[in-house]
Design a protein around this motif. Structure first.
Motif, short mmCIF file in Angstrom:
data_model
loop_
_atom_site.label_atom_id
_atom_site.label_comp_id
_atom_site.label_asym_id
_atom_site.label_seq_id
_atom_site.Cartn_x
_atom_site.Cartn_y
_atom_site.Cartn_z
N LEU A 342 72.34 34.09 7.31
CA LEU A 342 72.40 35.46 6.80
C LEU A 342 72.92 36.35 7.92
O LEU A 342 72.34 36.41 9.00
N GLY A 343 74.03 37.03 7.65
CA GLY A 343 74.61 37.94 8.62
C GLY A 343 74.75 39.33 8.03
O GLY A 343 75.40 39.50 6.99
N LEU A 344 74.16 40.32 8.65
CA LEU A 344 74.22 41.71 8.20
C LEU A 344 74.87 42.53 9.31
O LEU A 344 74.28 42.74 10.36
N TYR A 345 76.08 43.01 9.05
CA TYR A 345 76.88 43.70 10.06
C TYR A 345 76.98 45.18 9.70
O TYR A 345 77.53 45.53 8.64
N ASP A 346 76.45 46.03 10.56
CA ASP A 346 76.54 47.47 10.36
C ASP A 346 76.02 47.89 8.99
O ASP A 346 76.61 48.72 8.30
N CYS A 347 74.93 47.28 8.58
CA CYS A 347 74.30 47.63 7.30
C CYS A 347 73.17 48.61 7.56
O CYS A 347 72.17 48.27 8.23
N ASN A 348 73.31 49.81 7.04
CA ASN A 348 72.36 50.88 7.32
C ASN A 348 71.16 50.88 6.37
O ASN A 348 70.47 51.88 6.26
N CYS A 349 70.95 49.77 5.66
CA CYS A 349 69.84 49.69 4.72
C CYS A 349 68.82 48.63 5.13
O CYS A 349 67.91 48.32 4.37
N VAL A 350 68.97 48.07 6.34
CA VAL A 350 68.06 47.03 6.81
C VAL A 350 66.83 47.70 7.39
O VAL A 350 66.77 48.03 8.57
N THR A 351 65.84 47.89 6.56
CA THR A 351 64.60 48.54 6.95
C THR A 351 63.55 47.50 7.33
O THR A 351 63.80 46.29 7.26
N ASP A 352 62.38 47.97 7.71
CA ASP A 352 61.28 47.06 8.00
C ASP A 352 60.90 46.25 6.76
O ASP A 352 60.51 45.08 6.87
N GLU A 353 61.03 46.85 5.59
CA GLU A 353 60.72 46.13 4.35
C GLU A 353 61.68 44.97 4.14
O GLU A 353 61.27 43.87 3.72
N ILE A 354 62.96 45.19 4.43
CA ILE A 354 63.95 44.11 4.31
C ILE A 354 63.63 42.98 5.29
O ILE A 354 63.72 41.79 4.95
N MET A 355 63.25 43.33 6.49
CA MET A 355 62.90 42.32 7.49
C MET A 355 61.70 41.51 7.04
O MET A 355 61.66 40.28 7.23
N LYS A 356 60.73 42.15 6.43
CA LYS A 356 59.55 41.42 5.94
C LYS A 356 59.93 40.49 4.80
O LYS A 356 59.38 39.39 4.67
N ILE A 357 60.88 40.91 3.97
CA ILE A 357 61.34 40.05 2.87
C ILE A 357 62.04 38.81 3.43
O ILE A 357 61.84 37.69 2.94
N ILE A 358 62.86 39.00 4.46
CA ILE A 358 63.55 37.87 5.08
C ILE A 358 62.53 36.86 5.63
O ILE A 358 62.64 35.65 5.42
N ALA A 359 61.54 37.37 6.34
CA ALA A 359 60.53 36.49 6.92
C ALA A 359 59.67 35.81 5.86
O ALA A 359 59.26 34.65 6.02
N ARG A 360 59.42 36.48 4.76
CA ARG A 360 58.53 35.95 3.73
C ARG A 360 59.21 34.92 2.84
O ARG A 360 58.64 33.85 2.55
N ASP A 361 60.45 35.19 2.41
CA ASP A 361 61.10 34.37 1.38
C ASP A 361 62.04 33.31 1.95
O ASP A 361 62.19 32.24 1.35
N LEU A 362 62.70 33.59 3.08
CA LEU A 362 63.71 32.66 3.60
C LEU A 362 63.10 31.80 4.69
O LEU A 362 63.41 31.93 5.88
N SER A 363 62.25 30.89 4.29
CA SER A 363 61.57 30.03 5.27
C SER A 363 62.48 28.97 5.85
O SER A 363 62.16 28.39 6.89
N ASN A 364 63.63 28.69 5.21
CA ASN A 364 64.58 27.70 5.70
C ASN A 364 65.74 28.33 6.46
O ASN A 364 66.69 27.62 6.80
N LEU A 365 65.68 29.62 6.71
CA LEU A 365 66.76 30.30 7.41
C LEU A 365 66.89 29.80 8.84
O LEU A 365 65.90 29.74 9.58
#
Length: 489
Positions: A342-365
């Motif tokens: 997953l690559g997010l480049y200059d995305c101004n919508c990556v909040t703490d909530e998005i980071m928590k979703i990444i950590a919670r759902d993408l366990s194989n990342l």
């Protein structure tokens, strides 16, 4: 046991090639074939001069099924003028041709070229019927500015053709020369392929390769939705598509509807490629044209994320300047738990909530790139701690301007705490701003501690100073940090 008398001491000693107890002599040919195939070209040529057995084994074309003309070579060409550059490229091309003719045959499968001409392409097309990967980029898809290897000048030639059996094709459309910086902005002499040349000669040659599974277009100038429509509809087997550092046709006319163009390109790709598993849409945010700088606007990908939920084999997504809400992002991550990149480049919508979703759902990342995205803080970064499979983490946050000084930024302590906690970490890429001596000392202290605790981790850092060239920070916008190696200066 073979013995050799020393000229200095007069003593005799055993040579390892004749010693039956030497472990290298015990290895069977198949094992040595595997070892030699992992070496670079220069290492293979050096090893072939060791003994007759090694020379015979390395001469076997099966050792040369993969030929990489990037790894093991100095990537900075030593030319000082255009004449020196042309001479250097000619020597590099001649070396490429000699190695291909001497060591490769129909068993060649993969080749990464730094320099080429019609003779090289003619050899690959006619003598290598099993070639599956042809790339004019380095294996990590990063092309140094100082390397001139623009293959597009050969496309208009009548006798130029791509091997039709290719499954992976990576083309570079620009050769950067004379890259210099002044006090205000970088000036680069760019040589790009024209729109007509791309549509009339490049696209038809690519469409002839009906077996293509992977296509990379590096720095292609002014791609239009029509071009993407022709490519994707004509290559139904395409599974991986990478458009790296490209501009759209609206850029030339200063059309401010570029976000709509990018949304249309994404929609065409998703609709025409039902078997898509990997998608890289990395735009070139900053380009110099008539001494003006054009900045693309952000575009929404909520609908694209909803569509990807039905692609259960989709594993790799990289986007630039995209906007999405936590609901659509969570829907995608829950439907695609097996995503690995997953690559997010200059995305101004990556909040703490998005980071928590990444950590919670993408366990194989395994690979996560946060390139100047935000406004997540230490809270969001802490959510990644103890991630079970994360191997590569890129953190790059541009220095905020004084008017944004009220925003929270990442602390050095939390960054390194997160890196320390990742059990499978193999690579970390960071960008630090040397605004104060105390901050630099703290960063270096944590860096030394990380290297001592995890010596196997590859750490890439870069330091920028406030009083350096203003354009240094801008030149990194839209860059794929996974493909870039940083060294402190």
């Amino acid at each position: 046991m073979g013995q050799v008398k020393s000229r200095r001491s007069g003593l005799t000693k055993s040579t390892p090639n004749d010693d039956p107890a030497c472990i290298i002599n015990i290895l069977i040919d198949d094992v040595l074939f595997k070892i030699f195939s992992l070496l670079t070209i220069s290492e293979k040529l050096t090893a072939s001069r060791t003994c007759k057995r090694w020379h015979s084994l390395i001469k076997d074309p099966h050792v040369w099924q993969t030929v990489d003309f990037w790894n093991g070579y100095n990537l900075d060409s030593p030319y000082q003028s255009e004449q020196d550059e042309a001479k250097y490229i000619k020597q590099l091309t001649n070396t490429t041709m000699r190695i291909l003719q001497s060591y490769t045959d129909s068993s060649l499968r993969v080749v990464y070229l730094r320099a080429s001409n019609r003779a090289v392409m003619r050899y690959l097309t006619k003598k290598c019927p099993n070639l599956q990967t042809l790339s004019f980029l380095s294996p990590d898809q990063h092309t140094p500015y100082s390397c001139n290897k623009d293959i597009i000048k050969y496309f208009p030639k009548i006798d130029f053709a791509l091997p039709l059996q290719l499954e992976k094709l990576q083309l570079s459309f620009v050769a950067n020369r004379n890259c210099t910086y002044d006090d205000d902005y970088p000036t680069r002499e760019l040589r790009m392929v024209s729109i007509r040349q791309f549509r009339d000669t490049v696209i038809p040659r690519i469409l002839q390769c009906q077996n293509l599974r992977h296509l990379t277009l590096y720095k292609c100038n002014e791609i239009s939705p029509e071009d993407v429509e022709i490519l994707t509809s004509g290559l139904p087997k395409l599974q991986e598509l990478c458009l790296l550092y490209f501009t759209t046709s609206s850029f030339a006319t200063r059309d401010h509807a570029q976000p709509a163009v990018l949304e249309e390109i994404l929609r065409i790709i998703v609709d025409n490629l039902p078997d898509l598993t990997s998608l890289h849409i990395i735009t070139a945010k900053y380009y110099m044209l008539n001494e003006l700088t054009y900045v693309a606007g952000a575009y929404s990908i909520d609908n694209i994320l909803q569509e990807l939920c039905n692609r259960h084999k989709f594993t790799d997504l990289h986007v630039t300047e995209a906007l999405f809400n936590p609901v659509s992002f969570a829907t995608m991550t829950q439907a695609l738990p097996n995503m690995t990149e997953l690559g997010l480049y200059d995305c101004n919508c990556v909040t703490d909530e998005i980071m928590k979703i990444i950590a919670r759902d993408l366990s194989n990342l395994e690979i996560l790139l946060l390139n100047d995205s935000g406004p997540y803080t230490d809270i969001g970064l802490k959510a990644l701690q103890y991630h079970p499979s994360l191997q590569s983490l890129t953190i790059f946050k541009e220095r905020r301007q004084p008017r944004h000084s009220d925003r929270q930024i990442l602390s050095t302590e939390v960054i390194f705490e997160t890196l320390m906690s990742l059990p499978k970490l193999k690579e970390a890429k960071l960008l630090k701003w040397g605004c104060r001596v105390t901050h630099d000392i703290i960063f270096q202290r944590y860096l030394n501690e990380l290297r001592a605790i995890k010596p196997h981790v590859r750490i890439c850092t870069q330091q920028y100073r406030y009083h350096g060239p203003v354009s240094c920070g801008n030149s990194l916008h839209g860059e794929d940090m996974r493909k870039q190696t940083f060294f402190p200066y």
